[in-house]
Design a protein around this motif. Structure first.
Motif, short mmCIF file in Angstrom:
data_model
loop_
_atom_site.label_atom_id
_atom_site.label_comp_id
_atom_site.label_asym_id
_atom_site.label_seq_id
_atom_site.Cartn_x
_atom_site.Cartn_y
_atom_site.Cartn_z
N ASP A 101 0.82 -1.21 0.00
CA ASP A 101 0.00 0.00 0.00
C ASP A 101 0.86 1.26 0.00
O ASP A 101 1.99 1.25 0.48
CB ASP A 101 -0.92 0.03 1.23
N GLU A 102 0.29 2.33 -0.52
CA GLU A 102 1.00 3.61 -0.53
C GLU A 102 1.20 4.15 0.89
O GLU A 102 2.13 4.93 1.13
CB GLU A 102 0.23 4.64 -1.36
N SER A 103 0.33 3.75 1.80
CA SER A 103 0.41 4.24 3.18
C SER A 103 1.41 3.46 4.03
O SER A 103 1.52 3.72 5.23
CB SER A 103 -0.97 4.17 3.84
N PHE A 104 2.11 2.51 3.44
CA PHE A 104 3.11 1.73 4.18
C PHE A 104 4.11 2.68 4.83
O PHE A 104 4.59 3.63 4.20
CB PHE A 104 3.82 0.78 3.22
N TYR A 105 4.40 2.42 6.10
CA TYR A 105 5.19 3.36 6.89
C TYR A 105 6.52 3.70 6.22
O TYR A 105 6.88 4.88 6.11
CB TYR A 105 5.45 2.77 8.28
N PHE A 106 7.25 2.71 5.77
CA PHE A 106 8.58 2.96 5.23
C PHE A 106 8.53 3.63 3.86
O PHE A 106 9.52 4.20 3.41
CB PHE A 106 9.38 1.66 5.17
N SER A 107 7.39 3.57 3.19
CA SER A 107 7.25 4.27 1.91
C SER A 107 7.18 5.78 2.11
O SER A 107 7.50 6.55 1.21
CB SER A 107 5.98 3.80 1.19
N ARG A 108 6.75 6.20 3.29
CA ARG A 108 6.63 7.63 3.57
C ARG A 108 7.99 8.33 3.55
O ARG A 108 8.08 9.52 3.27
CB ARG A 108 5.94 7.85 4.92
N LEU A 109 9.04 7.58 3.88
CA LEU A 109 10.38 8.17 3.84
C LEU A 109 10.76 8.52 2.41
O LEU A 109 11.34 9.59 2.15
CB LEU A 109 11.39 7.18 4.44
N ASP A 110 10.43 7.64 1.47
CA ASP A 110 10.70 7.93 0.06
C ASP A 110 9.91 9.15 -0.41
O ASP A 110 10.40 9.95 -1.22
CB ASP A 110 10.35 6.72 -0.80
N ASP A 111 8.69 9.29 0.12
CA ASP A 111 7.87 10.45 -0.26
C ASP A 111 8.53 11.75 0.18
O ASP A 111 8.46 12.77 -0.52
CB ASP A 111 6.48 10.34 0.39
N ILE A 112 9.19 11.73 1.34
CA ILE A 112 9.87 12.93 1.84
C ILE A 112 10.99 13.33 0.89
O ILE A 112 11.09 14.50 0.47
CB ILE A 112 10.43 12.68 3.25
N PHE A 113 11.83 12.38 0.55
CA PHE A 113 12.98 12.70 -0.30
C PHE A 113 12.53 13.08 -1.72
O PHE A 113 13.15 13.93 -2.37
CB PHE A 113 13.96 11.53 -0.33
N ASP A 138 3.78 14.26 8.35
CA ASP A 138 3.03 13.00 8.29
C ASP A 138 3.89 11.83 8.77
O ASP A 138 3.42 10.95 9.49
CB ASP A 138 2.54 12.74 6.87
N PHE A 139 5.14 11.84 8.34
CA PHE A 139 6.05 10.76 8.73
C PHE A 139 6.29 10.76 10.24
O PHE A 139 6.27 9.71 10.89
CB PHE A 139 7.38 10.93 7.98
N LEU A 140 6.49 11.95 10.81
CA LEU A 140 6.70 12.04 12.26
C LEU A 140 5.44 11.66 13.02
O LEU A 140 5.51 10.99 14.06
CB LEU A 140 7.13 13.46 12.63
N ALA A 141 4.27 12.08 12.50
CA ALA A 141 3.01 11.74 13.16
C ALA A 141 2.76 10.23 13.11
O ALA A 141 2.29 9.63 14.08
CB ALA A 141 1.85 12.49 12.50
N GLU A 142 3.08 9.62 11.98
CA GLU A 142 2.91 8.17 11.85
C GLU A 142 3.86 7.43 12.78
O GLU A 142 3.50 6.42 13.38
CB GLU A 142 3.14 7.75 10.39
N THR A 143 5.07 7.94 12.91
CA THR A 143 6.03 7.34 13.84
C THR A 143 5.51 7.41 15.26
O THR A 143 5.58 6.43 16.02
CB THR A 143 7.39 8.06 13.74
N SER A 144 4.98 8.57 15.64
CA SER A 144 4.42 8.73 16.99
C SER A 144 3.24 7.80 17.20
O SER A 144 3.08 7.22 18.29
CB SER A 144 4.00 10.19 17.20
N ILE A 146 2.66 4.86 15.75
CA ILE A 146 3.15 3.49 15.90
C ILE A 146 3.75 3.30 17.28
O ILE A 146 3.52 2.28 17.95
CB ILE A 146 4.18 3.17 14.80
N ASN A 147 4.52 4.28 17.73
CA ASN A 147 5.14 4.20 19.05
C ASN A 147 4.06 4.11 20.15
O ASN A 147 4.18 3.31 21.09
CB ASN A 147 6.01 5.42 19.28
N THR A 148 3.00 4.91 20.00
CA THR A 148 1.91 4.89 20.98
C THR A 148 1.19 3.55 20.96
O THR A 148 0.84 2.99 22.01
CB THR A 148 0.91 6.02 20.69
N GLN A 149 0.95 3.01 19.77
CA GLN A 149 0.24 1.74 19.68
C GLN A 149 1.09 0.57 20.17
O GLN A 149 0.55 -0.42 20.65
CB GLN A 149 -0.24 1.51 18.24
N PHE A 150 2.40 0.69 20.05
CA PHE A 150 3.27 -0.32 20.65
C PHE A 150 3.09 -0.30 22.17
O PHE A 150 3.05 -1.35 22.82
CB PHE A 150 4.73 -0.06 20.29
N ALA A 151 3.00 0.91 22.73
CA ALA A 151 2.78 1.02 24.17
C ALA A 151 1.45 0.40 24.56
O ALA A 151 1.34 -0.30 25.58
CB ALA A 151 2.84 2.49 24.60
#
Length: 696
Positions: A101-113, A138-144, A146-151
């Motif tokens: 999917d386009e929303s895959f977390y690691f794909s967002r890094l490519d979108d930034i560059f 968006d990338f930072l928000a998605e990271t946060s 994921i971090n929250t949901q891990f908790a």
């Protein structure tokens, strides 16, 4: 043989046949009853005075195989463990999204560059700048997220662990109670199989939750012990277990003291759902969170490194640095190379420059400087065109009037970061805490912590079982070497079980000594670096909690977020001819540096499934995403393999313990014939008695 002996022999045979018929009937009636184990009558020849007098009934027993039962319990324990691991790792993997999917977390890094690359073609476009900033946010928000949901996932595991421990306590109490019922039946040669079947089902359920040692009691029933032999159930009492965990330490299972006096006794749990959940809570999930923190912090570092090499057009009036956690002499000390600070007007024309040579310890203009007088020397060199200040670990430089500030980092370097980057003077992404623990300190540098302050650690085995709690006092000695000596002291520090080391970049890390390879948690930290500075655990990133928090405290600099034109997409060019602007609006070289940040070779610390590696950010993202998938796949494979072994073990156990209707029908016919034979023998004795009586 006398008539009396004949009658006694026949009567005993009749009773034995009746008992066998009753037991066989029970077996047939319970052929499909879950947990029912086939019964048999234990009997032996009855000998009186050296002569056979029939058959003696010893009791009724269940047909079991100790080896198959043990194998079945072990397989069940292993299957439950890996089933739990597989389930929650699958949940953890889903947090990152679907790779297709386009929303895959690691794909967002490519979108930034990609967005930065597009901005390089048209640096003056506010729309392209806003898109690039939005992608970063968006990338930072998605990271946060994921971090929250891990908790939250960890809290779910905690709740499941607590529920399992409560159920274990119920099972241990019931198993102990069944021991009394079984013993009473055994003492009276009664049928204890019903109670034994119920107890066996309780033990089967217990084995799915935790691995235990089980032994039979001579008087009937079982004794259950932990892996190290601590009594859990039997001998007339049942232990009460507790799950002990804090936000900063690993969890462990302990036996609570009787009557509430004394301390809980930690025990080892080597299998069962409890083991799988504890592995998840204390090892696998924290490792993923730590790796997420390492990934995002290095990604932020590379983006900030490129942003600090660049400048906005027009350049900013003020450059505000981040809190380094250091005092200024410690922060400036250890720098090598050269850097240039330029003061420009609003059109980008250079008004004056300050060349700083850290190797020679000189400024031009200004002359020699030391780390202690760096700030004074810098203000003198800028001659009132700009002012520098240092407060709460942060360096700031502000132009006077309408003057602007830009920095050419040149060859300057400390702990792998250039001058502006080290101080975070032009960071695009800000953090509310520390994200880099490479302090740049050497063994001979002052550690900066207040003597007499304390930090407490818990050393634990890999499975969470505590080894020792240690409280270390900050020594009077002021150097980092003095602090390391105090931390590693065998008597008052961690030296018996591991060592703290300071690497070349000033990072402090702990490694346990083999064979225990102890892990370290911070239970309390009352230290501070200077007045109101970071604690030791915050400054050096000690403990999983501190490192895990990095992912949730990042945001784009407020000034850049509010005004996209503050995004640094240009570079300072000090080679232009006199009268030409050193910073221009159409310059996209800074944007190209940002677009290439993912391809810069970076040193990643050991985190999660990956050890210390040197690779690009985009390569690490691929490795990270792959490791999450591999772990989930491996857990699923092991769960399926364990379930297959469990199914085979249960099938073999059932083949022995289960009821075979055909076999039971054969036995039913046999015992019916035996009953008839005993009855005929009694009839024959009666007829013989009548004949003898008539002869008198």
């Amino acid at each position: 043989m006398s008539l009396t002996a004949m009658l006694k022999t026949a009567a005993s045979g009749l009773n034995a046949a009746q008992m066998n018929l009753r037991v066989t009937s029970d077996n047939i009636a319970n052929v499909n009853t879950p947990g029912y184990v086939r019964k048999q009558v234990d009997q032996a020849p009855l000998v009186v005075g050296g002569r056979g007098m029939g058959v003696e009934i010893l009791g009724v027993s269940r047909v079991t195989d100790q080896y198959l039962q043990t194998a079945s319990l072990a397989a069940s324990s292993d299957a439950s463990r890996w089933s739990a691991v597989s389930q929650y790792l699958d949940n953890a993997q889903s947090l990152f999204g679907n790779p297709s999917d386009e929303s895959f977390y690691f794909s967002r890094l490519d979108d930034i560059f990609s967005a930065f690359a597009a901005s390089a073609d048209d640096p003056s476009s506010s729309l392209l700048r806003s898109q690039a900033i939005s992608n970063v946010e968006d990338f930072l928000a998605e990271t946060s997220r994921i971090n929250t949901q891990f908790a939250e996932l960890g809290e779910t595991v905690d709740a499941k662990l607590a529920a399992d421990v409560n159920r274990i306590n119920d099972l241990l109490a019931q198993i102990n109670q069944m021991n009394a019922d079984i013993s009473r039946a055994k003492l009276t040669s009664g049928d204890a199989s019903g109670s034994e079947n119920i107890q066996a089902q309780l033990i089967d359920e217990l084995s799915t939750l935790m691995s235990v040692q089980i032994s039979s009691k001579p008087t009937g029933g079982v004794i259950i012990r932990s892996a190290e032999g601590l009594l859990l159930s039997g001998e007339g009492r049942a232990a009460t277990l507790s799950y002990n965990r804090t936000a900063t330490t690993k969890g462990y299972i302990a036996v609570e003291p009787e009557n509430g006096s004394g301390y809980p006794q930690p025990i080892q749990v080597k299998g069962g759902e409890i083991r799988g959940l504890m592995d998840l809570r204390d090892t696998r999930l924290p490792a993923m969170v730590e790796q997420l923190g390492e990934f995002i912090s290095r990604g932020v570092e590379q983006i900030n490194a490129a942003h600090n090499k660049s400048t906005s057009s027009p350049p900013p009036k003020v450059l505000n640095g981040r809190d380094t956690g250091l005092d200024l002499p410690s922060a400036v000390g250890g720098f090598t190379g050269k850097t240039t600070l330029a003061i420009l007007d609003k059109d980008g024309l250079v008004q004056s420059t300050v060349d700083i040579d850290f190797d020679a310890g000189t400024m031009s203009p200004g002359g020699a400087f030391t780390p202690a007088n760096f700030l004074t020397s810098l203000n003198t060199a800028m001659g009132g065109a700009a002012t520098a200040s240092f407060s709460n670990g942060a360096l700031s430089i502000a132009g006077t009037g309408d003057n602007r500030i830009a920095i050419d980092e040149g060859t300057s370097m400390k702990a792998g970061r250039a001058f502006s980057h080290f101080f975070g003077l032009n960071d695009m992404i800000r953090s509310s805490g520390m994200i880099s623990y490479e302090t740049g300190l050497k063994g001979t540098d002052p550690h900066g912590f207040t003597a007499g302050d304390t930090i407490s650690f818990r050393l634990a085995q890999a499975d969470g079982k505590p080894i020792r709690d240690v409280t270390v006092t900050v020594p009077a000695g002021a150097d980092m070497n003095d602090l390391l000596t105090a931390l590693n002291d065998p008597a008052t520090g961690v030296g018996q079980h591991g060592q703290f080391t300071l690497d070349a970049k000033g990072g402090l890390s702990f490694a346990g000594n083999p064979p225990q390879n102890a892990t370290l948690s911070v239970t309390q930290d009352l230290t501070s670096r200077g007045s109101g500075g970071p604690s030791m655990s915050q400054f050096f990133g000690l403990g999983a909690v501190e490192r895990a928090g990095r992912s949730g405290r990042l945001s784009v600099d407020a000034a850049i977020s509010q005004d996209p034109m503050r995004l640094s997409l240009a570079t300072l060019d000090l080679t232009v001819a006199a009268g030409k602007p050193a910073v221009t609006a159409g310059d996209g070289r800074g944007a190209r540096l940002l677009a290439a940040a993912g391809d810069v070779t970076t040193n990643f610390a050991a985190a999660g499934a990956l050890g210390p590696v040197t690779m690009t950010l985009t390569r690490y993202a691929a490795e990270f995403g792959g490791s999450i998938g591999r772990q989930a796949q491996e857990a699923e494979t092991r769960a399926k393999a364990a379930e297959a072994v469990n199914a085979e073990a249960n099938a073999r156990r059932q083949a022995v313990e289960g009821v075979n209707v055909d076999e039971e029908l054969v036995r039913l016919t046999t015992y019916q014939q035996a009953f008839n034979a005993s009855a005929r023998m009694i009839q024959a004795a009666r007829e013989l008695f009548d004949v003898l009586n008539n002869m008198i």
